[in-house]
Design an enzyme around this catalytic site. Structure first.
Site, PDB file in Angstrom:
ATOM      1  N   ASP A 225      25.867  38.702  36.611  1.00  0.00           N
ATOM      2  CA  ASP A 225      24.875  39.504  37.315  1.00  0.00           C
ATOM      3  C   ASP A 225      23.806  39.985  36.340  1.00  0.00           C
ATOM      4  O   ASP A 225      23.488  39.287  35.388  1.00  0.00           O
ATOM      5  CB  ASP A 225      25.576  40.684  38.006  1.00  0.00           C
ATOM      6  CG  ASP A 225      24.961  41.014  39.356  1.00  0.00           C
ATOM      7  OD1 ASP A 225      23.782  41.429  39.369  1.00  0.00           O
ATOM      8  OD2 ASP A 225      25.633  40.877  40.393  1.00  0.00           O
TER       9      ASP A 225
ATOM     10  N   SER B 267      26.798  40.537  48.886  1.00  0.00           N
ATOM     11  CA  SER B 267      27.112  40.892  47.502  1.00  0.00           C
ATOM     12  C   SER B 267      28.321  41.810  47.442  1.00  0.00           C
ATOM     13  O   SER B 267      29.253  41.601  46.661  1.00  0.00           O
ATOM     14  CB  SER B 267      25.916  41.593  46.846  1.00  0.00           C
ATOM     15  OG  SER B 267      24.971  40.683  46.383  1.00  0.00           O
TER      16      SER B 267
ATOM     17  N   HIS C  50      22.091  46.196  40.093  1.00  0.00           N
ATOM     18  CA  HIS C  50      22.937  45.353  40.946  1.00  0.00           C
ATOM     19  C   HIS C  50      24.270  45.037  40.269  1.00  0.00           C
ATOM     20  O   HIS C  50      25.336  45.150  40.876  1.00  0.00           O
ATOM     21  CB  HIS C  50      22.191  44.063  41.281  1.00  0.00           C
ATOM     22  CG  HIS C  50      22.847  43.221  42.323  1.00  0.00           C
ATOM     23  ND1 HIS C  50      23.836  42.313  42.041  1.00  0.00           N
ATOM     24  CD2 HIS C  50      22.633  43.138  43.663  1.00  0.00           C
ATOM     25  CE1 HIS C  50      24.210  41.702  43.160  1.00  0.00           C
ATOM     26  NE2 HIS C  50      23.493  42.188  44.155  1.00  0.00           N
TER      27      HIS C  50
END
Length: 396
Positions: free
Chosen positions: A57, A254, A95
């Site tokens: 990520d 996600s 994120h």
């Protein structure tokens, strides 16, 4: 899945239980803890100890009190250097940190707890999704001790490649399978827009995860594709950003992928000798089906049931579509070489409790659904390129 409404509660754990050891209980909006019976049925068996989960990520902020104890030095495949313990995300304000928090946050400051708080996080900074880059990140994770790899990210253009997977990436998936590592990825967030196949979730050998809403139905935007194998909570699911703020709500595949990776880590912790193939087979065949019987293209074979996956035996001949696709793709590759199937090993104990999911009109906690709070990122572009799959934060 279609027709899930009106089923009421199925195996929902209602009675509160004291958290084992020093792990705090979940925050009030972490509804998936009750739905999965985490404190009652899972944590008394395992909290993920001994398993490292790689998070491919934007990096993970290891300076946060909630994340620091869980995060080990990782890597960066972008060329910037570093060990993954800094989050470079500016679009979602963290994120990578958010996905790692769903798996292994300690909850020491925010009260937001991961489902596998004794697992370790190996951060691999790899925000761009391409065949070569994602393949390099997977190989790094495998070579540095990960037993589970989470990819809460996706890219359009899967349909341009054989097997819906760039060749370099498919080779990396085979490498992970040969080294007994489970790969998990989000299915995609444009199911109600263009619904195009997204990789790496579309790649053979990857456990692709669709998103479940809090009402027990598929999230409206989860991809509708035949590569989707299972579902996990993905709407009404918050996270911790890179500044340490805990969000109450969000939506995206996600989050579903990260929670599924946490579930895989719990099973691998409980059965450390169980081959990756058998772990995925068990996750798939103990999933809880909703709506019309059988698999569908939104939640696959059903929503993951962690208690059932920990306790129920699955026959050696049970379906294992993730690896069946990989074996078929490997047989067609030059020389016919590819992933090999380790011998299954049934080393579990009892058949166990049912699942858990909150469905129908019953709500555990109120979800913040005001449009300004949920930054839904849907892109209808026909051009291959990075396709973010959340998270979509609510107010901190």
């Amino acid at each position: 899945m279609a027709g899930a409404g009106g089923l009421g509660m199925v195996g929902l754990a209602m009675a509160p239980a004291a958290a084992a050891h020093a792990t705090p209980g979940p925050g009030p909006n972490q509804w998936w803890f009750d739905s999965w019976g985490i404190q009652q049925d899972v944590w008394p068996i395992t909290k993920g100890k001994g398993v490292t989960v790689a998070v491919l990520d934007t990096g993970v902020n290891a300076r946060l009190p909630d994340m620091g104890p869980a995060v080990v030095p990782g890597g960066d495949v972008t060329g910037k250097g570093g060990d993954g313990r800094e989050d470079f995300d500016t679009h979602d304000n963290g994120h990578g940190t958010g996905m790692a928090s769903l798996i292994a946050s300690q909850g020491t400051k925010t009260g937001f707890v991961g489902i596998a708080p004794e697992a370790k996080i190996l951060p691999v900074t790899s925000p761009a999704v391409t065949g070569p880059t994602t393949a390099k990140a997977i190989r790094f994770a495998v070579d540095h001790g990960a037993k589970v790899v989470n990819m809460s990210q996706s890219s359009l253009g899967a349909n341009l490649y054989p097997n819906q997977c760039p060749p370099e990436l498919l080779e990396a998936v085979k490498y992970a399978a040969d080294n007994n590592v489970v790969l998990v990825a989000s299915a995609g967030n444009t199911g109600d827009v263009d619904n195009k196949p997204n990789y790496p979730g579309s790649c053979p050998g990857v456990l692709a995860v669709g998103a479940l809403a809090q009402n027990g139905k598929p999230w409206a935007s989860t991809q509708r594709q035949n590569y989707v194998t299972v579902g996990a909570p993905g709407a009404g699911v918050g996270w911790i950003n890179k500044e340490g703020h805990a969000y109450d709500a969000g939506e995206g595949t996600s989050q579903a992928s990260a929670l599924a990776a946490g579930a895989v880590a719990l099973v691998r912790s409980r059965y450390p000798q169980m081959p990756a193939r058998q772990v995925v087979q068990r996750i798939t065949n103990t999933a809880k089906d909703f709506g019309t019987p059988g698999r569908d293209d939104q939640l696959g074979y059903g929503v993951i049931s962690i208690p059932r996956a920990l306790k129920q035996k699955v026959g050696a001949n049970a379906p294992n579509p993730v690896y069946e696709r990989l074996d078929k793709a490997a047989a067609k590759s030059p020389g016919g070489s590819g992933a090999t199937a380790p011998k299954a090993k049934d080393n579990d104990d009892s058949s166990g409790s049912g699942m858990l999911l909150l469905v129908g009109g019953i709500v555990v906690v109120a979800v913040l659904a005001v449009g300004g709070f949920l930054l839904l990122r849907k892109r209808g572009s026909q051009t291959p390129g990075p396709q973010p799959t959340g998270p979509q934060p609510g107010m901190p």
